[in-house]
Design a protein around this motif. Structure first.
Motif, PDB file in Angstrom:
ATOM      1  N   PRO A  18       0.828  -1.214   0.000  1.00 54.41           N
ATOM      2  CA  PRO A  18       0.000   0.000   0.000  1.00 54.41           C
ATOM      3  C   PRO A  18       0.862   1.264   0.000  1.00 54.41           C
ATOM      4  O   PRO A  18       0.497   2.260  -0.608  1.00 54.41           O
ATOM      5  N   LYS A  19       2.009   1.214   0.670  1.00 51.50           N
ATOM      6  CA  LYS A  19       2.875   2.390   0.746  1.00 51.50           C
ATOM      7  C   LYS A  19       3.433   2.745  -0.631  1.00 51.50           C
ATOM      8  O   LYS A  19       3.438   3.906  -1.046  1.00 51.50           O
ATOM      9  N   GLN A  20       3.908   1.714  -1.358  1.00 55.92           N
ATOM     10  CA  GLN A  20       4.430   1.953  -2.709  1.00 55.92           C
ATOM     11  C   GLN A  20       3.334   2.507  -3.610  1.00 55.92           C
ATOM     12  O   GLN A  20       3.555   3.428  -4.395  1.00 55.92           O
ATOM     13  N   LEU A  21       2.146   1.922  -3.470  1.00 55.10           N
ATOM     14  CA  LEU A  21       1.031   2.339  -4.302  1.00 55.10           C
ATOM     15  C   LEU A  21       0.670   3.799  -4.035  1.00 55.10           C
ATOM     16  O   LEU A  21       0.490   4.592  -4.957  1.00 55.10           O
ATOM     17  N   THR A  22       0.600   4.147  -2.753  1.00 49.95           N
ATOM     18  CA  THR A  22       0.262   5.519  -2.387  1.00 49.95           C
ATOM     19  C   THR A  22       1.277   6.486  -2.975  1.00 49.95           C
ATOM     20  O   THR A  22       0.919   7.554  -3.467  1.00 49.95           O
ATOM     21  N   GLU A  23       2.557   6.092  -2.918  1.00 47.09           N
ATOM     22  CA  GLU A  23       3.590   6.975  -3.459  1.00 47.09           C
ATOM     23  C   GLU A  23       3.411   7.150  -4.964  1.00 47.09           C
ATOM     24  O   GLU A  23       3.470   8.257  -5.489  1.00 47.09           O
ATOM     25  N   ALA A  24       3.155   6.038  -5.658  1.00 42.77           N
ATOM     26  CA  ALA A  24       2.970   6.101  -7.116  1.00 42.77           C
ATOM     27  C   ALA A  24       1.752   6.949  -7.462  1.00 42.77           C
ATOM     28  O   ALA A  24       1.765   7.724  -8.417  1.00 42.77           O
ATOM     29  N   ILE A 168     -13.408  14.967  -4.764  1.00 43.04           N
ATOM     30  CA  ILE A 168     -12.219  14.897  -3.903  1.00 43.04           C
ATOM     31  C   ILE A 168     -10.950  14.728  -4.729  1.00 43.04           C
ATOM     32  O   ILE A 168      -9.939  15.366  -4.468  1.00 43.04           O
ATOM     33  N   GLY A 169     -10.985  13.896  -5.742  1.00 42.77           N
ATOM     34  CA  GLY A 169      -9.805  13.698  -6.575  1.00 42.77           C
ATOM     35  C   GLY A 169      -9.702  12.255  -7.016  1.00 42.77           C
ATOM     36  O   GLY A 169     -10.187  11.356  -6.332  1.00 42.77           O
ATOM     37  N   SER A 170      -9.068  12.049  -8.180  1.00 41.89           N
ATOM     38  CA  SER A 170      -9.027  10.708  -8.760  1.00 41.89           C
ATOM     39  C   SER A 170      -7.857   9.888  -8.235  1.00 41.89           C
ATOM     40  O   SER A 170      -7.702   8.732  -8.578  1.00 41.89           O
ATOM     41  N   ASP A 171      -7.015  10.487  -7.362  1.00 42.44           N
ATOM     42  CA  ASP A 171      -5.794   9.794  -6.925  1.00 42.44           C
ATOM     43  C   ASP A 171      -6.038   8.864  -5.739  1.00 42.44           C
ATOM     44  O   ASP A 171      -5.414   8.983  -4.696  1.00 42.44           O
ATOM     45  N   PHE A 172      -6.987   7.939  -5.896  1.00 39.66           N
ATOM     46  CA  PHE A 172      -7.265   6.992  -4.820  1.00 39.66           C
ATOM     47  C   PHE A 172      -7.269   5.559  -5.331  1.00 39.66           C
ATOM     48  O   PHE A 172      -7.363   5.318  -6.531  1.00 39.66           O
ATOM     49  N   THR A 173      -7.158   4.640  -4.401  1.00 40.70           N
ATOM     50  CA  THR A 173      -7.298   3.217  -4.703  1.00 40.70           C
ATOM     51  C   THR A 173      -8.175   2.571  -3.642  1.00 40.70           C
ATOM     52  O   THR A 173      -7.908   2.710  -2.452  1.00 40.70           O
ATOM     53  N   ILE A 280     -10.416   3.240   1.457  1.00 43.08           N
ATOM     54  CA  ILE A 280     -10.017   3.873   0.202  1.00 43.08           C
ATOM     55  C   ILE A 280      -8.785   4.723   0.487  1.00 43.08           C
ATOM     56  O   ILE A 280      -8.840   5.644   1.306  1.00 43.08           O
ATOM     57  N   ILE A 281      -7.665   4.365  -0.180  1.00 43.34           N
ATOM     58  CA  ILE A 281      -6.411   5.074   0.118  1.00 43.34           C
ATOM     59  C   ILE A 281      -6.259   6.302  -0.755  1.00 43.34           C
ATOM     60  O   ILE A 281      -6.342   6.218  -1.978  1.00 43.34           O
ATOM     61  N   TYR A 282      -6.033   7.428  -0.134  1.00 43.20           N
ATOM     62  CA  TYR A 282      -5.596   8.658  -0.810  1.00 43.20           C
ATOM     63  C   TYR A 282      -4.177   8.943  -0.346  1.00 43.20           C
ATOM     64  O   TYR A 282      -3.762   8.452   0.708  1.00 43.20           O
ATOM     65  N   PRO A 283      -3.418   9.740  -1.094  1.00 43.14           N
ATOM     66  CA  PRO A 283      -2.060  10.063  -0.630  1.00 43.14           C
ATOM     67  C   PRO A 283      -2.060  10.726   0.750  1.00 43.14           C
ATOM     68  O   PRO A 283      -1.104  10.603   1.504  1.00 43.14           O
TER      69      PRO A 283
END
Lengths: 308, 125
Positions: A18-24, A168-173, A280-283
């Motif tokens: 999850p950390k790598q993903l958040t960074e990407a 909110i923004g599209s930068d989530f997973t 739902i992960i956001y940066p």
């Protein structure tokens, strides 16, 4: 929605943390797609060929396209097409992960194929996806948990992901949903939907996360956890549930009513047996969205009738 | 547009009230804002202040915006009430109009819509 669910796909395969993903994800806005990534996505070049050209680039002072042409890895018209292609977000996400060293180009090539295959996506996806495709991704996302969603809840969740992109923004997973009948809260807003589809909906996050969430939603800069921040979370859930009501009313001529949203004092929310929580992960942090039946009702109450 | 118009905003969200005030202030010179955080408060403030224009949310605690509209228009049939809500369903729209509201705005609120509403109902001064 491809990028968001490509991230979930990578997590489910234990390819990235999850950390790598958040960074990407956090670097998505400043990233530009590379020709090699695009060529691989279109199937014009293999990962090996891309790697070779990238290596040659470090020794010869030439552009990627130029070397690929000289080596006959690309035809001129293919190169022109690639230069004019708008790239989908999820490709950028994959490329960021390669640049970070989290995965290799060869892995990315396989993952792209696997993702398209598993989701039966059109191999020639462009940046503009269709609404049905977004619904299909959400459907697949829940199906993988072994708990496919009833139609109304699927519509609800698809709208939620789209509203997150919009407000909110599209930068989530989204992470794998957790099916549970109780949930320990941080700062938690709940709202009851009444009428033909009675639901308890909840939005929960750490106060620190709420500050950025609210700043994005209200398009204002908040620097402390204050009443505006709390109101922003309430407004978001109320707006989302309101738009869902409009959607249901237009599609099925069924009316839902909403109670005013508000923070809950409960340390633990008691939920129905078929309730679930989606992290739902956001940066800037993780938000949690919970859906539950109310009283004795399950979340699938009345779904047969509503599909008439 | 009418200067120093008295505008009542009834919404339980402090953020929604602030955003609507910000938008209105872009188009109206020196507006006088009156705020209410629920339907009951909106009815009381309306009677005290007799605003030129009133914006009411539907989903509010204590008394919702539709009932508040009914209570206001029962006493003042010339009240100019605009319902601002995220649930713009046919049923809610009909209920709002039957209660005496003169217009309906779907949230999220767009500046142009508010501008149109303001010039329509405060314009002829």
């Amino acid at each position: 929605m491809y990028a968001q669910f490509f991230g979930s796909y990578l997590l489910s395969k234990n390819i990235v943390t999850p950390k790598q993903l958040t960074e990407a994800i956090s670097h998505l806005s400043e990233a530009h797609i590379k020709l090699g990534t695009l060529a691989m996505h279109k199937g014009y070049m293999t990962a090996e060929e891309v790697n070779e050209v990238c290596f040659l680039q470090t020794r010869e002072d030439k552009h990627f396209g130029q070397i690929a042409l000289e080596r006959n890895y690309l035809f001129e018209d293919q190169l022109n097409e690639l230069l004019n292609t708008q790239s989908p977000d999820y490709l950028l996400l994959g490329q960021n992960l390669v640049d970070m060293g989290a995965i290799t180009n060869n892995q990315l090539e396989e993952l792209l194929l696997g993702y398209r295959d598993e989701n039966q996506l059109n191999s020639d996806m462009e940046a503009n996806e269709l609404p049905e495709e977004s619904m299909q991704l959400v459907d697949k996302f829940f199906e993988q948990t072994g708990r496919p969603l009833p139609k109304n809840i699927l519509i609800y969740m698809n709208l939620l992901f789209n509203n997150l992109v919009r407000f909110i923004g599209s930068d989530f997973t989204p992470l794998t949903p957790v099916f549970t009948n109780s949930y320990d809260t941080n700062f938690c807003i709940t709202q009851q939907i009444k009428g033909f589809l009675p639901l308890l909906t909840a939005l929960d996050m750490e106060p620190e996360t709420a500050i950025t969430f609210a700043s994005r939603y209200a398009k204002m800069e908040f620097d402390e956890f204050n009443e505006y921040v709390k109101a922003s979370l309430e407004d978001f859930i109320n707006l989302h549930n309101g738009l869902f009501s409009v959607n249901m009313s237009n599609t099925y001529s069924k009316e839902a009513e909403l109670d005013p949203p508000g923070p809950t004092d409960e340390d633990t929310l008691e939920l129905s047996d078929d309730a679930f929580v989606v992290p739902i992960i956001y940066p800037f942090g993780t938000i949690y969205f919970a859906i539950s039946g109310t009283g004795d009702a399950s979340i699938d109450e009345d779904s047969e009738e509503s599909q008439e | 547009m009418k200067e120093k118009a008295k505008i009542l905003i009834g919404d339980d969200s402090i953020l929604a009230r602030q955003q609507l005030k910000d938008t209105i202030s872009r188009y109206v010179t020196d507006p006088i804002f009156i705020e209410a955080a629920n339907g009951k408060e909106a009815v009381t403030k309306y009677e005290e202040e007799k605003p030129d224009l009133t914006f009411l949310d539907i989903v509010m605690p204590v008394r919702d915006g539709i009932i508040a509209t009914l209570e206001i228009t029962k006493k003042d049939k010339d009240a100019k009430i605009i319902i601002v809500s995220s649930i713009g369903t046919q049923k809610q729209l009909t209920a709002a109009v039957q209660a005496g509201a003169i217009d309906f705005v779907q949230k999220p609120v767009k500046d142009e819509i508010i501008q149109q509403i303001l010039s329509k109902y405060l314009g002829g001064e």
